[in-house]
Design a protein around this motif. Structure first.
Motif, mmCIF file in Angstrom:
data_model
loop_
_atom_site.group_PDB
_atom_site.id
_atom_site.type_symbol
_atom_site.label_atom_id
_atom_site.label_comp_id
_atom_site.label_asym_id
_atom_site.label_seq_id
_atom_site.Cartn_x
_atom_site.Cartn_y
_atom_site.Cartn_z
ATOM 1 N N VAL A 106 0.854 -1.175 0.000
ATOM 2 C CA VAL A 106 0.000 0.000 0.000
ATOM 3 C C VAL A 106 0.900 1.238 0.000
ATOM 4 N N VAL A 107 0.523 2.236 -0.787
ATOM 5 C CA VAL A 107 1.252 3.510 -0.774
ATOM 6 C C VAL A 107 0.226 4.594 -0.487
ATOM 7 N N VAL A 108 0.523 5.459 0.471
ATOM 8 C CA VAL A 108 -0.439 6.520 0.775
ATOM 9 C C VAL A 108 0.157 7.906 0.583
ATOM 10 N N SER A 109 -0.726 8.848 0.214
ATOM 11 C CA SER A 109 -0.398 10.277 0.173
ATOM 12 C C SER A 109 -0.678 10.863 1.550
ATOM 13 N N ALA A 136 0.365 -5.908 9.302
ATOM 14 C CA ALA A 136 0.815 -4.778 8.480
ATOM 15 C C ALA A 136 1.878 -3.988 9.219
ATOM 16 N N ARG A 137 2.778 -3.348 8.465
ATOM 17 C CA ARG A 137 3.704 -2.418 9.097
ATOM 18 C C ARG A 137 3.996 -1.249 8.157
ATOM 19 N N SER A 138 4.379 -0.129 8.738
ATOM 20 C CA SER A 138 4.647 1.068 7.949
ATOM 21 C C SER A 138 6.107 1.111 7.513
ATOM 22 N N TRP A 139 6.342 1.789 6.392
ATOM 23 C CA TRP A 139 7.689 1.998 5.880
ATOM 24 C C TRP A 139 7.843 3.450 5.451
ATOM 25 N N LEU A 140 8.760 4.153 6.078
ATOM 26 C CA LEU A 140 9.087 5.499 5.599
ATOM 27 C C LEU A 140 10.104 5.343 4.468
ATOM 28 N N GLY A 141 10.232 6.386 3.670
ATOM 29 C CA GLY A 141 11.121 6.306 2.512
ATOM 30 C C GLY A 141 12.524 5.840 2.873
ATOM 31 N N TRP A 142 13.102 6.409 3.921
ATOM 32 C CA TRP A 142 14.489 6.084 4.272
ATOM 33 C C TRP A 142 14.643 4.666 4.786
ATOM 34 N N GLN A 143 13.538 4.068 5.253
ATOM 35 C CA GLN A 143 13.648 2.726 5.824
ATOM 36 C C GLN A 143 13.715 1.643 4.755
ATOM 37 N N VAL A 144 13.136 1.942 3.571
ATOM 38 C CA VAL A 144 13.076 0.880 2.546
ATOM 39 C C VAL A 144 14.474 0.439 2.082
ATOM 40 N N PRO A 145 15.416 1.261 1.690
ATOM 41 C CA PRO A 145 15.278 2.680 1.410
ATOM 42 C C PRO A 145 14.944 2.954 -0.060
ATOM 43 N N ILE A 146 14.130 4.035 -0.258
ATOM 44 C CA ILE A 146 13.859 4.515 -1.618
ATOM 45 C C ILE A 146 14.997 5.484 -1.929
ATOM 46 N N VAL A 182 1.578 -7.106 5.034
ATOM 47 C CA VAL A 182 1.251 -5.983 4.154
ATOM 48 C C VAL A 182 2.178 -4.816 4.476
ATOM 49 N N ALA A 183 2.843 -4.307 3.456
ATOM 50 C CA ALA A 183 3.734 -3.160 3.653
ATOM 51 C C ALA A 183 2.972 -1.887 3.326
ATOM 52 N N VAL A 184 3.001 -0.919 4.242
ATOM 53 C CA VAL A 184 2.333 0.359 3.990
ATOM 54 C C VAL A 184 3.409 1.431 3.852
ATOM 55 N N PHE A 185 3.550 1.974 2.649
ATOM 56 C CA PHE A 185 4.626 2.928 2.387
ATOM 57 C C PHE A 185 4.147 4.375 2.433
ATOM 58 N N ALA A 186 5.004 5.217 2.985
ATOM 59 C CA ALA A 186 4.787 6.650 2.876
ATOM 60 C C ALA A 186 5.170 7.038 1.456
ATOM 61 N N GLY A 187 4.198 7.491 0.666
ATOM 62 C CA GLY A 187 4.523 7.933 -0.694
ATOM 63 C C GLY A 187 5.366 9.195 -0.637
ATOM 64 N N PHE A 188 5.844 9.645 -1.825
ATOM 65 C CA PHE A 188 6.432 10.982 -1.914
ATOM 66 C C PHE A 188 7.862 11.071 -1.347
ATOM 67 N N GLN A 189 8.223 10.122 -0.460
ATOM 68 C CA GLN A 189 9.493 10.246 0.268
ATOM 69 C C GLN A 189 10.609 9.406 -0.324
ATOM 70 N N GLY A 190 11.831 9.898 -0.155
ATOM 71 C CA GLY A 190 13.004 9.122 -0.497
ATOM 72 C C GLY A 190 14.147 9.529 0.407
ATOM 73 N N ILE A 191 15.330 9.008 0.081
ATOM 74 C CA ILE A 191 16.522 9.434 0.821
ATOM 75 C C ILE A 191 17.647 9.649 -0.193
ATOM 76 N N GLY A 192 18.298 10.794 -0.066
ATOM 77 C CA GLY A 192 19.346 11.152 -1.030
ATOM 78 C C GLY A 192 20.681 10.514 -0.667
ATOM 79 N N SER A 193 21.654 10.660 -1.582
ATOM 80 C CA SER A 193 22.976 10.089 -1.297
ATOM 81 C C SER A 193 23.645 10.894 -0.188
#
Ligand code: ASP
Ligand code: MG
Length: 401
Positions: A33-36, A87-97, A125-136
């Motif tokens: 799942v990806v949410v805004s 289910a568990r949540s995933w922030l962008g940096w945790q995936v990491p995206i 079920v993975a629930v992702f925070a959309g919109f987020q990532g982590i830079g180099s």
């Protein structure tokens, strides 16, 4: 399953989202799942950053605006757990995206997903925070406004999903804006190319980048309503559409302004001289028309820019007046670009003619014409927007019964 801002706008709706997800899980599917952010939240966060400093540090902007998705992904995970779904949540940096470092409009470069795939297989079920990532630079990034569509498509591509469903507040992609044409029809299928043109022309259902990515990685995308239980519009490869419509949609963009330079010299280097300074000033030029020189020496050059770039474009041209050599600069922002889009026009004659005839019958004057392989666009006076779009919708047989 990606849910937009209106679909997670409050606790009741988040509960409904969880129900919908549970149904897919119960049907035996592995689901991500990806949410805004809740609708309106990102706007508020952007405003706060701007209020403090119009030219703020883009890295801090990302920390602020990424927070909306953190809230909804945690809440959605809780709602699912309440229904007994693991289910568990995933922030962008945790995936990491992983993204580049272009803060505020970062691009995804990699999503390692071994861990994710293992958990899917175990039924989580993975629930992702959309919109987020982590830079180099190891800092939070965001993918640009509307970016959770891109998060969803990227994740779908990375884990090799069978489908990417984008749940939103409309029930699909329409032949044109239903607010203008009551007889607009929902399309069952549309090709990536056509969807890309529609999105570029202001149909706001999907972030442009998400369509580009779906096309590149051949992700089967579906746009559907999160409020009604019925199929939406599939965005697919051209080969999947057996009966190709000649024209699938009529789009319009009011975000156009026209500039004409009269009596520019007709010799090598003139176009480069005009568009060079505009490019340096970051002005994006859209339609361009240059005619032959009737007197063998000078010609007129007409082009369009977005309304936001209009004043800057005029300034740049005036500032370079000596070098460019033109007689007058004529400008008009009271224009609209109306386009007909369809992959069928690649192989059929007379599509443009039908457009010109329909506009002529309504007495609408065409100011500029441009074409691409699957699109014909004309620039007309803004007051004809509705009339032009309706006339074309009828002319190409798109009206619903
Ligand atoms: N919340 C972000 C925005 O409003 C991302 C998204 O909703 O797609 O732009
Ligand atoms: Mg959106």
């Amino acid at each position: 399953m990606k849910f937009g801002g209106t679909s997670v706008a409050n606790i009741e709706r988040i509960k409904a989202v969880a129900q919908r997800v549970k149904r897919e899980v119960d049907a035996g599917n592995e689901v991500a799942v990806v949410v805004s952010a809740m609708s309106g939240v990102t706007n508020q966060l952007v405003d706060w950053a701007k209020e403090l400093a119009p030219l703020h540090d883009a890295r801090e902007y990302d920390v602020v605006v990424a927070s909306g998705e953190q809230v909804t992904c945690g809440l959605t995970a809780i709602a699912l757990q309440e229904l007994g779904v693991d289910a568990r949540s995933w922030l962008g940096w945790q995936v990491p995206i992983k993204t580049d470092d272009a803060h505020g409009k970062a691009r995804i470069v990699d999503i390692p997903c071994d861990d994710l795939n293992r958990r899917f297989a175990a039924g989580q079920v993975a629930v992702f925070a959309g919109f987020q990532g982590i830079g180099s630079d190891n800092r939070v990034t965001t993918l640009g406004r509307g970016g959770s569509d891109t998060s969803a498509v990227a994740l779908a591509a990375a884990v090799g999903a069978d489908r990417c469903d984008i749940f939103t507040d409309v029930d699909g992609v329409y032949t044109t804006d239903p607010r203008i044409v009551a007889k607009a029809r929902k399309l069952d299928k549309i090709t990536y190319e056509e969807m890309l043109e529609m999105a570029s022309l202001g149909a706001k259902v999907l972030q442009i980048r998400s369509v580009e990515m779906a096309m590149k990685h051949r992700v089967r995308l579906q746009v559907l309503s999160s409020f009604e239980d019925k199929p939406g519009t599939m965005v697919v490869d051209e080969e999947e559409i057996m009966e190709k419509e000649l024209v699938s949609g009529i789009a319009y963009s009011r975000d156009e302004a026209k500039i004409t330079l009269t009596r520019v010299a007709d010799k090598p280097g003139v176009a480069a001289g005009i568009f060079g300074p505009l490019a340096d000033a970051n002005v994006n030029v859209d339609m361009i028309v240059q005619n032959i020189a009737e007197d063998g020496q000078t010609t007129d050059m007409t082009f369009t820019v977005s309304k936001g770039d209009f004043d800057r474009a005029k300034q740049v041209l005036e500032a370079n007046r000596d070098k460019l050599v033109f007689r007058d600069l004529i400008s008009d922002s009271n224009v609209v670009k109306v386009s007909v889009i369809g992959v069928g026009m690649r192989s059929h004659a007379g599509i443009a003619q039908r457009m010109f005839k329909a506009l002529a019958e309504k007495g609408i004057n065409i100011q500029v014409i441009s074409t691409s392989e699957i699109k014909i666009s004309v620039l007309v006076a803004e007051e004809y927007t509705e009339l032009a779009v309706r006339a074309l919708h009828t002319a190409y047989g798109l009206d619903s019964e």
